[in-house]
Design a protein around this motif. Structure first.
Motif, PDB file in Angstrom:
ATOM      1  N   HIS A   1       0.706  -1.208  -0.049  1.00  0.00           N
ATOM      2  CA  HIS A   1      -0.008   0.208   0.112  1.00  0.00           C
ATOM      3  C   HIS A   1       0.887   1.148  -0.059  1.00  0.00           C
ATOM      4  N   ASN A   2       1.954   1.408   0.670  1.00  0.00           N
ATOM      5  CA  ASN A   2       3.007   2.472   0.601  1.00  0.00           C
ATOM      6  C   ASN A   2       3.552   2.568  -0.823  1.00  0.00           C
ATOM      7  N   VAL A   3       3.633   1.423  -1.403  1.00  0.00           N
ATOM      8  CA  VAL A   3       4.283   1.591  -2.817  1.00  0.00           C
ATOM      9  C   VAL A   3       3.109   2.067  -3.576  1.00  0.00           C
ATOM     10  N   VAL A   4       2.030   1.737  -3.595  1.00  0.00           N
ATOM     11  CA  VAL A   4       0.860   1.915  -4.379  1.00  0.00           C
ATOM     12  C   VAL A   4       0.657   3.626  -3.765  1.00  0.00           C
ATOM     13  N   TRP A   5       0.778   4.160  -2.865  1.00  0.00           N
ATOM     14  CA  TRP A   5       0.707   5.396  -2.561  1.00  0.00           C
ATOM     15  C   TRP A   5       1.883   6.240  -3.125  1.00  0.00           C
ATOM     16  N   PHE A   6       3.140   5.990  -3.213  1.00  0.00           N
ATOM     17  CA  PHE A   6       4.149   6.633  -3.911  1.00  0.00           C
ATOM     18  C   PHE A   6       3.848   6.794  -5.332  1.00  0.00           C
ATOM     19  N   VAL A   7       3.188   5.717  -5.981  1.00  0.00           N
ATOM     20  CA  VAL A   7       3.108   5.541  -7.618  1.00  0.00           C
ATOM     21  C   VAL A   7       2.062   6.370  -7.715  1.00  0.00           C
ATOM     22  N   VAL A   8       1.095   6.702  -7.184  1.00  0.00           N
ATOM     23  CA  VAL A   8      -0.124   7.205  -7.373  1.00  0.00           C
ATOM     24  C   VAL A   8       0.127   8.916  -7.212  1.00  0.00           C
ATOM     25  N   LEU A   9       0.936   9.085  -6.150  1.00  0.00           N
ATOM     26  CA  LEU A   9       1.436  10.434  -6.036  1.00  0.00           C
ATOM     27  C   LEU A   9       2.412  11.078  -7.066  1.00  0.00           C
ATOM     28  N   ILE A  10       3.007  10.184  -7.620  1.00  0.00           N
ATOM     29  CA  ILE A  10       4.319  10.468  -8.495  1.00  0.00           C
ATOM     30  C   ILE A  10       3.677  10.605  -9.962  1.00  0.00           C
ATOM     31  N   LEU A  11       2.640  10.002 -10.197  1.00  0.00           N
ATOM     32  CA  LEU A  11       2.037   9.747 -11.520  1.00  0.00           C
ATOM     33  C   LEU A  11       0.825  10.845 -11.797  1.00  0.00           C
TER      34      LEU A  11
ATOM     35  N   PRO B   1      17.142  19.903 -10.728  1.00  0.00           N
ATOM     36  CA  PRO B   1      17.009  20.039  -9.457  1.00  0.00           C
ATOM     37  C   PRO B   1      15.630  19.739  -8.789  1.00  0.00           C
ATOM     38  N   THR B   2      14.910  20.666  -9.434  1.00  0.00           N
ATOM     39  CA  THR B   2      13.542  20.399  -8.839  1.00  0.00           C
ATOM     40  C   THR B   2      12.796  19.283  -9.002  1.00  0.00           C
ATOM     41  N   ASN B   3      13.220  18.563  -9.820  1.00  0.00           N
ATOM     42  CA  ASN B   3      12.615  17.297  -9.978  1.00  0.00           C
ATOM     43  C   ASN B   3      13.014  16.238  -9.086  1.00  0.00           C
ATOM     44  N   THR B   4      14.388  16.471  -8.498  1.00  0.00           N
ATOM     45  CA  THR B   4      14.873  15.506  -7.441  1.00  0.00           C
ATOM     46  C   THR B   4      14.242  15.810  -6.087  1.00  0.00           C
ATOM     47  N   ILE B   5      14.154  17.254  -5.893  1.00  0.00           N
ATOM     48  CA  ILE B   5      13.387  17.657  -4.746  1.00  0.00           C
ATOM     49  C   ILE B   5      12.045  17.085  -4.449  1.00  0.00           C
ATOM     50  N   VAL B   6      11.316  17.025  -5.876  1.00  0.00           N
ATOM     51  CA  VAL B   6      10.132  16.580  -5.879  1.00  0.00           C
ATOM     52  C   VAL B   6      10.156  15.084  -5.500  1.00  0.00           C
ATOM     53  N   LEU B   7      11.006  14.233  -6.010  1.00  0.00           N
ATOM     54  CA  LEU B   7      11.006  12.824  -5.800  1.00  0.00           C
ATOM     55  C   LEU B   7      11.195  12.673  -4.382  1.00  0.00           C
ATOM     56  N   VAL B   8      12.203  13.318  -3.836  1.00  0.00           N
ATOM     57  CA  VAL B   8      12.450  12.984  -2.381  1.00  0.00           C
ATOM     58  C   VAL B   8      11.195  13.312  -1.413  1.00  0.00           C
ATOM     59  N   VAL B   9      10.610  14.554  -1.811  1.00  0.00           N
ATOM     60  CA  VAL B   9       9.262  14.987  -1.031  1.00  0.00           C
ATOM     61  C   VAL B   9       8.382  13.813  -1.168  1.00  0.00           C
ATOM     62  N   THR B  10       7.964  13.466  -2.521  1.00  0.00           N
ATOM     63  CA  THR B  10       7.071  12.470  -2.421  1.00  0.00           C
ATOM     64  C   THR B  10       7.281  10.987  -1.896  1.00  0.00           C
ATOM     65  N   VAL B  11       8.336  10.810  -1.936  1.00  0.00           N
ATOM     66  CA  VAL B  11       8.957   9.554  -1.155  1.00  0.00           C
ATOM     67  C   VAL B  11       8.674   9.754   0.437  1.00  0.00           C
ATOM     68  N   ILE B  12       9.055  10.693   0.882  1.00  0.00           N
ATOM     69  CA  ILE B  12       8.897  11.115   2.472  1.00  0.00           C
ATOM     70  C   ILE B  12       7.270  11.142   2.560  1.00  0.00           C
TER      71      ILE B  12
ATOM     72  N   ALA C   1       4.692   9.683   0.859  1.00  0.00           N
ATOM     73  CA  ALA C   1       4.308   8.203   0.912  1.00  0.00           C
ATOM     74  C   ALA C   1       4.922   7.466   2.081  1.00  0.00           C
ATOM     75  N   LEU C   2       5.810   7.639   2.782  1.00  0.00           N
ATOM     76  CA  LEU C   2       6.270   6.965   4.031  1.00  0.00           C
ATOM     77  C   LEU C   2       5.613   7.453   5.101  1.00  0.00           C
ATOM     78  N   ARG C   3       5.349   8.706   5.275  1.00  0.00           N
ATOM     79  CA  ARG C   3       4.749   9.021   6.518  1.00  0.00           C
ATOM     80  C   ARG C   3       3.427   9.435   6.563  1.00  0.00           C
ATOM     81  N   ALA C   4       2.747   8.821   5.389  1.00  0.00           N
ATOM     82  CA  ALA C   4       1.291   8.926   5.345  1.00  0.00           C
ATOM     83  C   ALA C   4       0.699   8.003   6.706  1.00  0.00           C
ATOM     84  N   PHE C   5      -0.113   8.959   7.437  1.00  0.00           N
ATOM     85  CA  PHE C   5      -0.647   8.557   8.527  1.00  0.00           C
ATOM     86  C   PHE C   5      -2.022   8.878   8.956  1.00  0.00           C
ATOM     87  N   ASP C   6      -2.070  10.354   9.124  1.00  0.00           N
ATOM     88  CA  ASP C   6      -3.295  11.073   9.929  1.00  0.00           C
ATOM     89  C   ASP C   6      -4.359  11.135   8.869  1.00  0.00           C
ATOM     90  N   LEU C   7      -4.215  11.105   7.793  1.00  0.00           N
ATOM     91  CA  LEU C   7      -5.148  11.031   6.773  1.00  0.00           C
ATOM     92  C   LEU C   7      -6.046   9.656   6.883  1.00  0.00           C
TER      93      LEU C   7
END
Length: 326
Positions: A105-115, A246-257, A259-265
């Motif tokens: 589910h975390n992987v699905v979360w990341f894929v959906v957010l990035i796509l 450089p912005t794409n790198t930041i976006v990738l790192v932010v999206t991974v984080i 996807a991993l810290r998704a909790f409160d929602l």
């Protein structure tokens, strides 16, 4: 005999410098004013208190989680802590009915957010960068979900997904008895329902990041491409998008984080019920849940920490290398 004596007239006093009071001594150039004891005490309090809180609440707890991951503890008394070595990790990576679905589910979360929300945020940034009318209003409207807490977003989307009076069921005509669509309770739908709410928030975040990145693109490059007969898509593909690396790198790192810290929602929606299990939900359930398997929950937290570091550390190394070259 007469003696001629000449009396020298006194030299005029030097005029005071502009902005200085007359009679006040000039401070020598390069003189540094020493901090008073009160200034030092104020700086120590302002810098020391946040530092102590950060160390106590972040670093100490992180190190404690790493140590507890190799133990078995029910949380009642420190004398009940028992060293078990790698048993928690063997149980975690074995035939676990909860861990691997949560990873999926975390992987699905990341894929959906990035796509989905990331390209849409880039599209909005490109449109708003053209300085259209009311662009500030649009920026505020799209960025507003980012500044709202995830708990509030969860409550709002709960109203949207309500089976009886929700907006979606009312539009599709599924709010009649016997024809309800349970967007939150159905394990086949609840993960995608939560991802729609998460994407709604993530779009504004990506829009702001890409808007900041587009400021580094030289407008003359686009004008030169237009003079050469390049289309808008060709200009974006060959000029704008490579500049946004450089912005794409930041976006990738932010999206991974994200996807991993998704909790409160997810917790607000259905407290991580079947279909929405995430690693962060498993950590909470095992540490402060009824089972109180603190060692096992800490092992899951360590896995999250390792995955996060695997993404963040290479980004920091690349950033520091660029700064040294510059």
């Amino acid at each position: 005999m007469t003696t001629n004596t000449t009396t020298k007239s006194p030299e005029p006093a030097a005029a005071p410098l502009p902005g200085t009071a007359p009679g006040r001594k000039r401070i020598a150039r390069g003189h540094r004013r020493l901090l008073t004891r009160r200034d030092r005490l104020t700086l120590a309090v302002m810098a020391g208190v946040p530092t102590l809180l950060h160390v106590a609440l972040v670093w100490v707890t992180a190190l404690a989680s790493v140590l507890l991951a190799f133990t078995s503890w029910d949380g009642i008394g420190f004398d009940s802590i028992r060293w078990v070595g790698l048993d928690n990790f063997r149980q975690l990576f074995g035939d676990n009915p909860q861990f691997w679905p949560a990873v999926q589910h975390n992987v699905v979360w990341f894929v959906v957010l990035i796509l989905v929300p990331t390209p849409f945020g880039l599209f909005l940034a490109l449109q708003l960068d053209k300085r259209i009318r009311f662009s500030r209003v649009y920026q505020t409207a799209f960025f507003l979900p980012v500044v709202i807490s995830m708990a509030c977003i969860g409550f709002v989307w709960q109203l949207v997904y309500n089976p009886d009076t929700g907006l979606i069921n009312s539009i599709v005509g599924a709010n009649e008895p016997g024809h309800y669509i349970d967007w939150i309770g159905d394990p086949r739908l609840n993960l995608w329902a939560v991802l729609v709410a998460a994407s709604w928030r993530h779009t504004g975040y990506m829009m702001i990041l890409y808007l900041a990145g587009l400021k580094s693109v030289d407008p003359s490059l686009g004008e030169a491409c237009a003079l050469d007969g390049a289309s808008e898509w060709q200009t974006f593909r060959h000029v704008v998008f490579p500049t946004l690396r450089p912005t794409n790198t930041i976006v990738l790192v932010v999206t991974v984080i994200e996807a991993l810290r998704a909790f409160d929602l997810v917790f607000v929606f259905n407290k991580g019920a079947q279909g929405t299990e995430l690693l962060s939900i498993l950590v909470t359930d095992n540490i402060i849940g009824e089972s109180s398997r603190i060692g096992y929950g800490s092992a899951i937290a360590v896995v999250l920490l390792v995955i996060s570091l695997a993404v963040i550390v290479p980004y920091l190394i690349a950033t520091f290398r660029k700064e040294r070259r510059a």
